[in-house]
Design a protein around this motif. Structure first.
Motif, PDB file in Angstrom:
ATOM      1  N   SER A   1       0.850  -1.197  -0.249  1.00 22.90           N
ATOM      2  CA  SER A   1       0.033   0.122   0.127  1.00 22.90           C
ATOM      3  C   SER A   1       0.805   1.289   0.020  1.00 22.90           C
ATOM      4  O   SER A   1       0.499   2.346  -0.637  1.00 22.90           O
ATOM      5  CB  SER A   1      -0.912   0.028   1.159  1.00 22.90           C
ATOM      6  OG  SER A   1      -0.205  -0.058   2.248  1.00 22.90           O
ATOM      7  N   ASP A   2       1.887   1.252   0.730  1.00 20.64           N
ATOM      8  CA  ASP A   2       3.103   2.277   0.587  1.00 20.64           C
ATOM      9  C   ASP A   2       3.253   2.360  -0.772  1.00 20.64           C
ATOM     10  O   ASP A   2       3.671   3.618  -1.329  1.00 20.64           O
ATOM     11  CB  ASP A   2       4.204   2.197   1.608  1.00 20.64           C
ATOM     12  CG  ASP A   2       3.747   2.135   2.938  1.00 20.64           C
ATOM     13  OD1 ASP A   2       2.657   2.639   3.417  1.00 20.64           O
ATOM     14  OD2 ASP A   2       4.822   1.775   3.747  1.00 20.64           O
ATOM     15  N   ALA A   3       3.898   1.538  -1.431  1.00 22.28           N
ATOM     16  CA  ALA A   3       4.312   1.642  -2.770  1.00 22.28           C
ATOM     17  C   ALA A   3       3.213   2.177  -3.762  1.00 22.28           C
ATOM     18  O   ALA A   3       3.399   2.964  -4.573  1.00 22.28           O
ATOM     19  CB  ALA A   3       4.812   0.276  -3.288  1.00 22.28           C
ATOM     20  N   GLN A   4       2.103   1.664  -3.453  1.00 24.34           N
ATOM     21  CA  GLN A   4       0.607   2.297  -4.320  1.00 24.34           C
ATOM     22  C   GLN A   4       0.723   3.501  -4.050  1.00 24.34           C
ATOM     23  O   GLN A   4       0.615   4.442  -5.121  1.00 24.34           O
ATOM     24  CB  GLN A   4      -0.234   1.345  -4.401  1.00 24.34           C
ATOM     25  CG  GLN A   4      -1.472   1.880  -5.013  1.00 24.34           C
ATOM     26  CD  GLN A   4      -1.328   1.540  -6.425  1.00 24.34           C
ATOM     27  OE1 GLN A   4      -0.611   0.744  -6.970  1.00 24.34           O
ATOM     28  NE2 GLN A   4      -2.154   2.311  -7.409  1.00 24.34           N
ATOM     29  N   ALA A   5       0.764   4.144  -2.902  1.00 30.86           N
ATOM     30  CA  ALA A   5       0.431   5.477  -2.506  1.00 30.86           C
ATOM     31  C   ALA A   5       1.553   6.261  -3.272  1.00 30.86           C
ATOM     32  O   ALA A   5       1.335   7.341  -3.687  1.00 30.86           O
ATOM     33  CB  ALA A   5       0.284   5.579  -0.919  1.00 30.86           C
ATOM     34  N   GLY A   6       2.791   5.864  -3.143  1.00 33.41           N
ATOM     35  CA  GLY A   6       3.950   6.781  -3.713  1.00 33.41           C
ATOM     36  C   GLY A   6       3.603   6.880  -5.181  1.00 33.41           C
ATOM     37  O   GLY A   6       3.928   7.676  -5.874  1.00 33.41           O
TER      38      GLY A   6
ATOM     39  N   VAL B   1       1.035   6.697  -6.943  1.00 34.45           N
ATOM     40  CA  VAL B   1      -0.330   7.850  -7.232  1.00 34.45           C
ATOM     41  C   VAL B   1       0.396   9.031  -6.985  1.00 34.45           C
ATOM     42  O   VAL B   1       0.055  10.056  -7.690  1.00 34.45           O
ATOM     43  CB  VAL B   1      -1.458   7.319  -6.216  1.00 34.45           C
ATOM     44  CG1 VAL B   1      -2.393   8.623  -6.364  1.00 34.45           C
ATOM     45  CG2 VAL B   1      -2.010   5.971  -6.706  1.00 34.45           C
ATOM     46  N   LEU B   2       1.055   9.300  -6.108  1.00 36.70           N
ATOM     47  CA  LEU B   2       1.802  10.642  -5.603  1.00 36.70           C
ATOM     48  C   LEU B   2       2.739  10.924  -6.883  1.00 36.70           C
ATOM     49  O   LEU B   2       2.476  12.323  -7.494  1.00 36.70           O
ATOM     50  CB  LEU B   2       2.377  10.885  -4.594  1.00 36.70           C
ATOM     51  CG  LEU B   2       1.605  10.813  -3.272  1.00 36.70           C
ATOM     52  CD1 LEU B   2       2.363  10.697  -2.002  1.00 36.70           C
ATOM     53  CD2 LEU B   2       0.680  12.068  -3.194  1.00 36.70           C
ATOM     54  N   ILE B   3       3.308  10.304  -7.325  1.00 33.75           N
ATOM     55  CA  ILE B   3       4.293  10.371  -8.701  1.00 33.75           C
ATOM     56  C   ILE B   3       3.575  10.721  -9.784  1.00 33.75           C
ATOM     57  O   ILE B   3       3.761  11.682 -10.742  1.00 33.75           O
ATOM     58  CB  ILE B   3       5.122   9.329  -8.790  1.00 33.75           C
ATOM     59  CG1 ILE B   3       6.315   9.307  -7.617  1.00 33.75           C
ATOM     60  CG2 ILE B   3       6.086   9.709 -10.043  1.00 33.75           C
ATOM     61  CD1 ILE B   3       7.328   8.123  -7.548  1.00 33.75           C
ATOM     62  N   HIS B   4       2.425   9.732  -9.849  1.00 27.79           N
ATOM     63  CA  HIS B   4       1.602   9.974 -11.214  1.00 27.79           C
ATOM     64  C   HIS B   4       0.937  11.411 -11.208  1.00 27.79           C
ATOM     65  O   HIS B   4       0.806  12.146 -12.317  1.00 27.79           O
ATOM     66  CB  HIS B   4       0.524   8.788 -11.499  1.00 27.79           C
ATOM     67  CG  HIS B   4      -0.198   8.838 -12.534  1.00 27.79           C
ATOM     68  ND1 HIS B   4      -1.559   9.447 -12.550  1.00 27.79           N
ATOM     69  CD2 HIS B   4      -0.079   8.312 -13.542  1.00 27.79           C
ATOM     70  CE1 HIS B   4      -1.938   9.325 -13.781  1.00 27.79           C
ATOM     71  NE2 HIS B   4      -1.167   8.603 -14.291  1.00 27.79           N
ATOM     72  N   SER B   5       0.359  11.741 -10.140  1.00 22.88           N
ATOM     73  CA  SER B   5      -0.236  12.963  -9.653  1.00 22.88           C
ATOM     74  C   SER B   5       0.861  14.254 -10.133  1.00 22.88           C
ATOM     75  O   SER B   5       0.269  15.312 -10.769  1.00 22.88           O
ATOM     76  CB  SER B   5      -0.698  13.232  -8.410  1.00 22.88           C
ATOM     77  OG  SER B   5      -1.694  12.330  -8.051  1.00 22.88           O
ATOM     78  N   GLY B   6       1.829  14.020  -9.735  1.00 22.67           N
ATOM     79  CA  GLY B   6       2.770  15.149 -10.146  1.00 22.67           C
ATOM     80  C   GLY B   6       3.101  15.213 -11.710  1.00 22.67           C
ATOM     81  O   GLY B   6       3.150  16.310 -12.302  1.00 22.67           O
ATOM     82  N   LEU B   7       3.003  14.084 -12.382  1.00 20.04           N
ATOM     83  CA  LEU B   7       3.271  13.990 -13.728  1.00 20.04           C
ATOM     84  C   LEU B   7       2.106  14.610 -14.460  1.00 20.04           C
ATOM     85  O   LEU B   7       2.265  15.563 -15.195  1.00 20.04           O
ATOM     86  CB  LEU B   7       3.471  12.494 -14.280  1.00 20.04           C
ATOM     87  CG  LEU B   7       3.401  12.422 -15.650  1.00 20.04           C
ATOM     88  CD1 LEU B   7       4.723  13.120 -16.557  1.00 20.04           C
ATOM     89  CD2 LEU B   7       3.337  10.909 -16.041  1.00 20.04           C
TER      90      LEU B   7
ATOM     91  N   GLY C   1       3.197   7.158 -18.156  1.00 12.50           N
ATOM     92  CA  GLY C   1       3.025   7.220 -16.569  1.00 12.50           C
ATOM     93  C   GLY C   1       1.602   6.448 -16.277  1.00 12.50           C
ATOM     94  O   GLY C   1       1.747   5.837 -15.046  1.00 12.50           O
ATOM     95  N   ASP C   2       0.677   6.276 -16.907  1.00 12.57           N
ATOM     96  CA  ASP C   2      -0.768   5.618 -16.869  1.00 12.57           C
ATOM     97  C   ASP C   2      -0.061   4.155 -16.720  1.00 12.57           C
ATOM     98  O   ASP C   2      -0.827   3.656 -15.652  1.00 12.57           O
ATOM     99  CB  ASP C   2      -1.417   5.833 -17.976  1.00 12.57           C
ATOM    100  CG  ASP C   2      -1.977   7.249 -17.806  1.00 12.57           C
ATOM    101  OD1 ASP C   2      -1.932   8.021 -16.776  1.00 12.57           O
ATOM    102  OD2 ASP C   2      -2.897   7.600 -18.925  1.00 12.57           O
ATOM    103  N   GLY C   3       0.795   3.748 -17.543  1.00 11.19           N
ATOM    104  CA  GLY C   3       1.048   2.272 -17.278  1.00 11.19           C
ATOM    105  C   GLY C   3       1.879   1.792 -16.410  1.00 11.19           C
ATOM    106  O   GLY C   3       1.759   0.786 -15.751  1.00 11.19           O
ATOM    107  N   LEU C   4       2.892   2.812 -15.933  1.00 11.15           N
ATOM    108  CA  LEU C   4       3.562   2.543 -14.732  1.00 11.15           C
ATOM    109  C   LEU C   4       2.900   2.507 -13.478  1.00 11.15           C
ATOM    110  O   LEU C   4       2.739   1.752 -12.615  1.00 11.15           O
ATOM    111  CB  LEU C   4       4.614   3.228 -14.642  1.00 11.15           C
ATOM    112  CG  LEU C   4       5.694   3.351 -15.835  1.00 11.15           C
ATOM    113  CD1 LEU C   4       6.800   4.501 -15.626  1.00 11.15           C
ATOM    114  CD2 LEU C   4       6.500   1.987 -15.446  1.00 11.15           C
ATOM    115  N   LEU C   5       1.751   3.587 -13.452  1.00  8.47           N
ATOM    116  CA  LEU C   5       0.849   3.562 -12.439  1.00  8.47           C
ATOM    117  C   LEU C   5      -0.039   2.224 -12.175  1.00  8.47           C
ATOM    118  O   LEU C   5      -0.131   1.560 -11.053  1.00  8.47           O
ATOM    119  CB  LEU C   5      -0.173   4.756 -12.546  1.00  8.47           C
ATOM    120  CG  LEU C   5      -1.034   4.774 -11.341  1.00  8.47           C
ATOM    121  CD1 LEU C   5      -0.400   4.813  -9.938  1.00  8.47           C
ATOM    122  CD2 LEU C   5      -2.134   5.976 -11.530  1.00  8.47           C
ATOM    123  N   LYS C   6      -0.145   1.548 -13.283  1.00  7.73           N
ATOM    124  CA  LYS C   6      -1.170   0.461 -13.390  1.00  7.73           C
ATOM    125  C   LYS C   6      -0.420  -0.852 -12.799  1.00  7.73           C
ATOM    126  O   LYS C   6      -0.971  -1.583 -12.245  1.00  7.73           O
ATOM    127  CB  LYS C   6      -1.791   0.187 -14.755  1.00  7.73           C
ATOM    128  CG  LYS C   6      -2.712  -0.981 -14.803  1.00  7.73           C
ATOM    129  CD  LYS C   6      -3.145  -1.020 -16.220  1.00  7.73           C
ATOM    130  CE  LYS C   6      -4.159  -2.127 -16.536  1.00  7.73           C
ATOM    131  NZ  LYS C   6      -4.042  -3.390 -16.288  1.00  7.73           N
TER     132      LYS C   6
END
Length: 85
Positions: free
Chosen positions: A19-24, A26-32, A66-71
């Motif tokens: 969950s920490d990895a997923q939260a991180g 999401v934050l990186i994706h939001s910045g992008l 970015g979308d692919g990496l988030l998934k």
């Protein structure tokens, strides 16, 4: 490409770490995504149509990557952590 530099691992994920990895991620994706909003706003100021099209293509590629990496982490978490589906 960004995605080609990330090597998949075979280890199982621990739920809190996952969950920490997923939260991180999401934050990186939001910045992008926020940065790309500025690209969209500034693209119209490019006078050269070729430069504008190149910027648009690069912007789409970055968003897609970015979308692919988030998934990827989300799919891995769902596949490995009991009760996460």
């Amino acid at each position: 490409m960004i995605a080609s530099k990330l090597a998949p691992t075979k280890s199982r994920l621990h739920a809190p770490s996952a969950s920490d990895a997923q939260a991180g991620a999401v934050l990186i994706h939001s910045g992008l995504s926020a940065a790309l909003i500025n690209v969209d706003a500034d693209m119209g100021s490019l006078d050269d149509p070729t430069a504008r099209e190149q910027a648009a293509q690069t912007r789409r590629r970055l968003q897609d990557e970015g979308d692919g990496l988030l998934k990827r982490p989300r799919d891995r978490i769902i596949g490995e952590v009991p009760g996460s589906a």
